[in-house]
Enzyme design. Structure first.
Site, PDB file in Angstrom:
ATOM      1  N   CYS A  58      -8.117 -54.794 -37.541  1.00 15.12           N
ATOM      2  CA  CYS A  58      -6.980 -55.686 -37.793  1.00 15.12           C
ATOM      3  C   CYS A  58      -5.807 -54.852 -38.311  1.00 15.12           C
ATOM      4  O   CYS A  58      -6.006 -53.998 -39.178  1.00 15.12           O
ATOM      5  CB  CYS A  58      -7.381 -56.738 -38.823  1.00 15.12           C
ATOM      6  SG  CYS A  58      -6.061 -57.876 -39.246  1.00 15.12           S
ATOM      7  N   LEU A  59      -4.626 -55.116 -37.795  1.00  8.18           N
ATOM      8  CA  LEU A  59      -3.439 -54.386 -38.258  1.00  8.18           C
ATOM      9  C   LEU A  59      -3.205 -54.593 -39.751  1.00  8.18           C
ATOM     10  O   LEU A  59      -2.585 -53.757 -40.407  1.00  8.18           O
ATOM     11  CB  LEU A  59      -2.200 -54.830 -37.470  1.00  8.18           C
ATOM     12  CG  LEU A  59      -2.210 -54.518 -35.965  1.00  8.18           C
ATOM     13  CD1 LEU A  59      -1.039 -55.188 -35.272  1.00  8.18           C
ATOM     14  CD2 LEU A  59      -2.199 -53.020 -35.716  1.00  8.18           C
ATOM     15  N   HIS A 116      -6.582 -65.982 -38.898  1.00  7.62           N
ATOM     16  CA  HIS A 116      -5.442 -65.581 -39.732  1.00  7.62           C
ATOM     17  C   HIS A 116      -4.633 -66.799 -40.186  1.00  7.62           C
ATOM     18  O   HIS A 116      -4.101 -66.834 -41.297  1.00  7.62           O
ATOM     19  CB  HIS A 116      -4.501 -64.647 -38.972  1.00  7.62           C
ATOM     20  CG  HIS A 116      -4.869 -63.198 -39.037  1.00  7.62           C
ATOM     21  ND1 HIS A 116      -4.903 -62.487 -40.214  1.00  7.62           N
ATOM     22  CD2 HIS A 116      -5.192 -62.307 -38.057  1.00  7.62           C
ATOM     23  CE1 HIS A 116      -5.236 -61.225 -39.950  1.00  7.62           C
ATOM     24  NE2 HIS A 116      -5.428 -61.090 -38.645  1.00  7.62           N
ATOM     25  N   GLN A 145       1.062 -62.364 -40.572  1.00  9.02           N
ATOM     26  CA  GLN A 145       1.050 -60.900 -40.678  1.00  9.02           C
ATOM     27  C   GLN A 145       2.456 -60.302 -40.722  1.00  9.02           C
ATOM     28  O   GLN A 145       2.615 -59.125 -41.045  1.00  9.02           O
ATOM     29  CB  GLN A 145       0.269 -60.279 -39.512  1.00  9.02           C
ATOM     30  CG  GLN A 145      -1.216 -60.619 -39.550  1.00  9.02           C
ATOM     31  CD  GLN A 145      -1.950 -59.979 -38.397  1.00  9.02           C
ATOM     32  OE1 GLN A 145      -1.971 -60.511 -37.309  1.00  9.02           O
ATOM     33  NE2 GLN A 145      -2.527 -58.811 -38.618  1.00  9.02           N
ATOM     34  N   HIS A 147     -10.076 -64.419 -33.859  1.00 11.54           N
ATOM     35  CA  HIS A 147      -9.591 -63.574 -34.955  1.00 11.54           C
ATOM     36  C   HIS A 147      -8.185 -64.000 -35.381  1.00 11.54           C
ATOM     37  O   HIS A 147      -7.909 -64.156 -36.580  1.00 11.54           O
ATOM     38  CB  HIS A 147      -9.613 -62.111 -34.472  1.00 11.54           C
ATOM     39  CG  HIS A 147      -9.038 -61.114 -35.424  1.00 11.54           C
ATOM     40  ND1 HIS A 147      -9.788 -60.100 -35.992  1.00 11.54           N
ATOM     41  CD2 HIS A 147      -7.774 -60.949 -35.917  1.00 11.54           C
ATOM     42  CE1 HIS A 147      -9.010 -59.370 -36.790  1.00 11.54           C
ATOM     43  NE2 HIS A 147      -7.781 -59.861 -36.757  1.00 11.54           N
ATOM     44  N   GLU A 148      -7.305 -64.222 -34.396  1.00  4.12           N
ATOM     45  CA  GLU A 148      -5.915 -64.576 -34.736  1.00  4.12           C
ATOM     46  C   GLU A 148      -5.829 -65.980 -35.336  1.00  4.12           C
ATOM     47  O   GLU A 148      -5.063 -66.221 -36.268  1.00  4.12           O
ATOM     48  CB  GLU A 148      -5.012 -64.462 -33.503  1.00  4.12           C
ATOM     49  CG  GLU A 148      -4.940 -63.083 -32.865  1.00  4.12           C
ATOM     50  CD  GLU A 148      -4.691 -61.941 -33.838  1.00  4.12           C
ATOM     51  OE1 GLU A 148      -4.007 -62.154 -34.863  1.00  4.12           O
ATOM     52  OE2 GLU A 148      -5.197 -60.836 -33.586  1.00  4.12           O
ATOM     53  N   GLY A 182      -3.326 -58.324 -30.815  1.00  5.46           N
ATOM     54  CA  GLY A 182      -3.053 -59.679 -31.275  1.00  5.46           C
ATOM     55  C   GLY A 182      -2.355 -59.648 -32.617  1.00  5.46           C
ATOM     56  O   GLY A 182      -2.524 -58.693 -33.400  1.00  5.46           O
TER      57      GLY A 182
HETATM   58 NI    NI Z   1      -5.970 -59.390 -37.618  1.00  7.84          NI
END
Ligand code: NI
Length: 152
Positions: free
Chosen positions: A88-89, A134, A51, A130-131, A46
């Site tokens: 998370c990236l 963000h 991001q 989660h997304e 995701g």
């Molecule tokens: Ni994330």
């Protein structure tokens, strides 16, 4: 095709509240395409627009079988609790245990501007929550009961 470098904590763009997409135009579609390319290049499941440095309400999710693109996603219903690990990236090398709703209903616009609604549970529900966090400047480490270095 454009692969972006994923922005990492503590970059301030990750803490901004992203603004809604007002009009779905070529620029918005390009951002979605770039998010998809970046997601796959990073081998993630995701990604949210902040991001890649774009503070607009767009996320992409792919658990391995199907790309989903959600514009202005909103959780309209949620149910139950699941506890599990996340990464998370934007927070590389860290995993944490986070309580999430077991099941969510999310309303969003697709790339044609049509209203859509999906019901998701388990990992897909976790990933969507989660997304969407963000987009509100929230990282999983804010909610994690415990974090640790990823062991690999
Ligand atoms: Ni994330």
């Amino acid at each position: 095709m454009a692969v972006y470098q994923v922005i990492t904590n503590p970059d301030p763009v990750l803490r901004q509240k992203a603004i809604p997409v007002e009009k779905i135009n070529a620029g918005v579609l390009r951002v979605l395409d770039n998010m998809k390319d970046t997601l796959y290049a990073a081998d993630g499941i995701g990604l949210a627009a902040p991001q890649i440095g774009i503070s607009k309400r767009m996320i992409v999710v792919d658990l391995g079988d199907n790309l989903m693109e959600l514009i202005n996603p909103e959780i309209v219903q949620q149910e139950g609790v699941q506890n599990g690990t996340e990464g998370c990236l934007s927070v590389p090398g860290i995993i944490g245990w986070v309580d999430r709703a077991q099941k969510v209903t999310v309303r969003f616009l697709d790339r044609e501007g049509q209203d859509q609604e999906i019901e998701a549970e388990d990992l897909l529900a976790r990933c969507l929550q989660h997304e969407i966090d963000h987009l509100n400047g929230i990282l999983f480490i804010d909610k994690a009961s415990e974090t640790q270095r990823e062991s690999d």
